[in-house]
Scaffold this motif. Structure first.
Motif, mmCIF file in Angstrom:
data_model
loop_
_atom_site.group_PDB
_atom_site.id
_atom_site.type_symbol
_atom_site.label_atom_id
_atom_site.label_comp_id
_atom_site.label_asym_id
_atom_site.label_seq_id
_atom_site.Cartn_x
_atom_site.Cartn_y
_atom_site.Cartn_z
ATOM 1 N N ALA A 66 0.846 -1.199 0.000
ATOM 2 C CA ALA A 66 0.000 0.000 0.000
ATOM 3 C C ALA A 66 0.878 1.244 0.000
ATOM 4 C CB ALA A 66 -0.909 -0.009 1.227
ATOM 5 N N GLY A 67 0.503 2.221 -0.808
ATOM 6 C CA GLY A 67 1.256 3.475 -0.876
ATOM 7 C C GLY A 67 2.203 3.553 -2.051
ATOM 8 N N PHE A 68 2.568 2.402 -2.636
ATOM 9 C CA PHE A 68 3.448 2.397 -3.807
ATOM 10 C C PHE A 68 2.614 2.475 -5.084
ATOM 11 C CE2 PHE A 68 6.455 0.731 -0.758
ATOM 12 C CZ PHE A 68 7.690 1.165 -1.224
ATOM 13 N N SER A 69 3.176 3.118 -6.100
ATOM 14 C CA SER A 69 2.497 3.174 -7.396
ATOM 15 C C SER A 69 3.527 3.119 -8.516
ATOM 16 C CB SER A 69 1.659 4.452 -7.513
ATOM 17 O OG SER A 69 2.490 5.591 -7.396
ATOM 18 N N ASN A 70 3.056 2.782 -9.705
ATOM 19 C CA ASN A 70 3.891 2.710 -10.911
ATOM 20 C C ASN A 70 3.431 3.756 -11.911
ATOM 21 O OD1 ASN A 70 5.854 0.362 -11.196
ATOM 22 N ND2 ASN A 70 4.090 -0.698 -10.326
ATOM 23 N N VAL A 71 4.373 4.453 -12.523
ATOM 24 C CA VAL A 71 4.039 5.361 -13.623
ATOM 25 C C VAL A 71 4.990 5.055 -14.776
ATOM 26 C CG1 VAL A 71 3.962 7.745 -14.421
ATOM 27 C CG2 VAL A 71 3.157 7.188 -12.127
ATOM 28 N N ALA A 72 4.422 4.741 -15.948
ATOM 29 C CA ALA A 72 5.240 4.393 -17.117
ATOM 30 C C ALA A 72 5.072 5.452 -18.201
ATOM 31 C CB ALA A 72 4.830 3.025 -17.653
ATOM 32 N N SER A 128 12.353 -4.476 -11.912
ATOM 33 C CA SER A 128 12.024 -3.387 -12.835
ATOM 34 C C SER A 128 11.545 -3.926 -14.179
ATOM 35 C CB SER A 128 13.249 -2.495 -13.058
ATOM 36 O OG SER A 128 14.162 -3.136 -13.933
ATOM 37 N N ASN A 129 11.120 -3.007 -15.021
ATOM 38 C CA ASN A 129 10.744 -3.363 -16.391
ATOM 39 C C ASN A 129 11.974 -3.798 -17.184
ATOM 40 O OD1 ASN A 129 11.574 -0.573 -16.081
ATOM 41 N ND2 ASN A 129 11.143 -0.313 -18.247
ATOM 42 N N ARG A 130 11.737 -4.518 -18.288
ATOM 43 C CA ARG A 130 12.833 -4.979 -19.154
ATOM 44 C C ARG A 130 12.771 -4.314 -20.533
ATOM 45 N NH1 ARG A 130 14.501 -10.572 -17.829
ATOM 46 N NH2 ARG A 130 13.541 -11.187 -15.886
ATOM 47 N N ASP A 131 11.788 -3.441 -20.734
ATOM 48 C CA ASP A 131 11.612 -2.848 -22.063
ATOM 49 C C ASP A 131 12.221 -1.448 -22.114
ATOM 50 O OD1 ASP A 131 9.816 -1.327 -20.602
ATOM 51 O OD2 ASP A 131 8.093 -2.543 -21.200
ATOM 52 N N ASP A 132 11.953 -0.720 -23.214
ATOM 53 C CA ASP A 132 12.541 0.615 -23.358
ATOM 54 C C ASP A 132 11.604 1.720 -22.881
ATOM 55 O OD1 ASP A 132 10.804 0.111 -25.395
ATOM 56 O OD2 ASP A 132 12.068 0.880 -27.003
ATOM 57 N N CYS A 133 10.648 1.357 -22.031
ATOM 58 C CA CYS A 133 9.812 2.372 -21.381
ATOM 59 C C CYS A 133 10.541 2.910 -20.150
ATOM 60 C CB CYS A 133 8.470 1.770 -20.957
ATOM 61 S SG CYS A 133 7.499 1.138 -22.343
ATOM 62 N N THR A 134 10.157 4.097 -19.726
ATOM 63 C CA THR A 134 10.671 4.665 -18.480
ATOM 64 C C THR A 134 9.605 4.449 -17.410
ATOM 65 O OG1 THR A 134 12.015 6.324 -19.583
ATOM 66 C CG2 THR A 134 11.380 6.788 -17.315
ATOM 67 N N VAL A 135 9.956 3.670 -16.390
ATOM 68 C CA VAL A 135 8.969 3.311 -15.368
ATOM 69 C C VAL A 135 9.464 3.765 -13.997
ATOM 70 C CG1 VAL A 135 7.574 1.469 -14.374
ATOM 71 C CG2 VAL A 135 8.340 1.290 -16.740
ATOM 72 N N SER A 136 8.614 4.500 -13.293
ATOM 73 C CA SER A 136 8.944 4.980 -11.948
ATOM 74 C C SER A 136 8.135 4.216 -10.910
ATOM 75 C CB SER A 136 8.631 6.474 -11.818
ATOM 76 O OG SER A 136 9.436 7.228 -12.696
ATOM 77 N N LEU A 137 8.845 3.677 -9.918
ATOM 78 C CA LEU A 137 8.208 3.144 -8.715
ATOM 79 C C LEU A 137 8.198 4.300 -7.716
ATOM 80 C CD1 LEU A 137 7.188 0.595 -7.110
ATOM 81 C CD2 LEU A 137 9.554 0.339 -6.335
#
Length: 313
Positions: free
Chosen positions: A40-46, A77-86
């Motif tokens: 709870a409290g964590f989120s992902n933004v891609a 983490s992600n393995r693709d070429d997206c930028t993902v923030s935890l």
């Protein structure tokens, strides 16, 4: 107002009380060490970062499914070429710190850790936001001081895809944040650990051949004749039948007769069973064989070892 480690704030009476057996608290800290699901409290933004005209729009939709993924003891983490923030937001009553362990072995992925305040301004403490690479299989650690007030923590990764090469993801575990005023509850020890005393500030790892479930006061022994477990296990594993991969052979030093003995030993700790169908037993030791000849440049002068040839011979 703050409670010591091993204590929690009892809201009704507004007093600090000791955590019960099977639980722990950091007092003025919170710890995330279970990653069966996103806490709870964590989120992902891609997002997709690209300066080429038109490509970002086409790619943006394909990043919708890109995210950090919980894997039990860590998050990946992600393995693709997206930028993902935890992302995790926390409000500190006093200055504190954030600490986490990580594996980062592939320089084809960018890994940043930085902190913003509630005005989205990046904090000075994360001026050096690029996280260092770690050796293969090793866990590194990273810590940053936090100011009192609102802190928004970002673990951000971006992969660089080179042909068909697969990017190795970043792994993060044991995120600990110090500086919250108090915790209103104690955390249950995770499976494979225990706390046997009230007022614990952490949980101990269950020893080999024992296991525990969540919130354990003690570890339960496996039935060792049939089951085994490694340190920190949540279950016991059935012992398999012994195979030729469970033992090894060594040769004793050559004796004066030029003979060596072959000795067989189990690989320790021994986890297999010899009493199951098709199981192998340890071959008998002691068979004597001729010693192999000395390497070029060495000779045997009736001793148990090879000696370098004298100069000029």
């Amino acid at each position: 107002f703050s409670c010591a480690s091993g204590e929690y704030l009892e809201m009704k009476n507004q007093v600090c009380s000791k955590c019960a057996e099977g639980t722990y608290s950091l007092g003025s800290g919170i710890k995330f060490d279970e990653w069966d699901e996103l806490p709870a409290g964590f989120s992902n933004v891609a997002t997709f970062m690209d300066t080429a005209v038109g490509s970002a729009e086409n790619k943006a939709d394909s990043c919708n499914n890109s995210s950090w993924t919980p894997r039990g003891n860590y998050i990946e983490s992600n393995r693709d070429d997206c930028t993902v923030s935890l992302i995790y937001a926390v409000h500190l009553k006093k200055s504190g710190s954030v600490f986490f362990e990580y594996q980062y072995i592939d320089n084809n992925i960018f890994f940043e850790f930085f902190i913003q305040n509630d005005q989205c301004k990046e904090m000075e403490s994360t001026a050096d936001k690029w996280v260092k690479l770690t050796d293969n299989g090793e866990w590194g650690s990273h810590s940053v001081t936090l100011k009192s007030g609102s802190n928004i923590l970002y673990w951000r990764t971006t992969g660089i895809l080179m042909g068909s090469k697969v990017v190795k993801p970043v792994l993060v575990k044991n995120i600990t944040i110090e500086g919250v005023a108090y915790t209103s509850e104690c955390f249950a020890c995770k499976p494979g650990t225990f706390s046997d005393k009230p007022g614990s500030s952490g949980c101990q790892v269950c020893p080999r051949n024992t296991y525990s479930e969540k919130g354990a006061k003690e570890c339960t022994k496996c039935k060792e004749e049939m089951y085994y477990s490694d340190e920190g296990s949540s279950v016991c594993i059935e012992r398999p039948p012994c195979t030729n991969k469970d033992f090894f052979q060594i040769h004793t030093p050559c004796d004066k007769e030029g003979k060596t003995q072959i000795m067989y030993k189990w690989i320790e700790p021994k986890i297999c069973r010899e009493d199951l169908p098709n199981a192998l037993t340890l071959p008998p030791s002691g068979e004597r064989k001729d010693c192999p000849p000395c390497n070029p440049g060495f000779y045997n002068n009736a001793s148990s070892s090879c000696t370098p040839c004298p100069p000029g011979t």
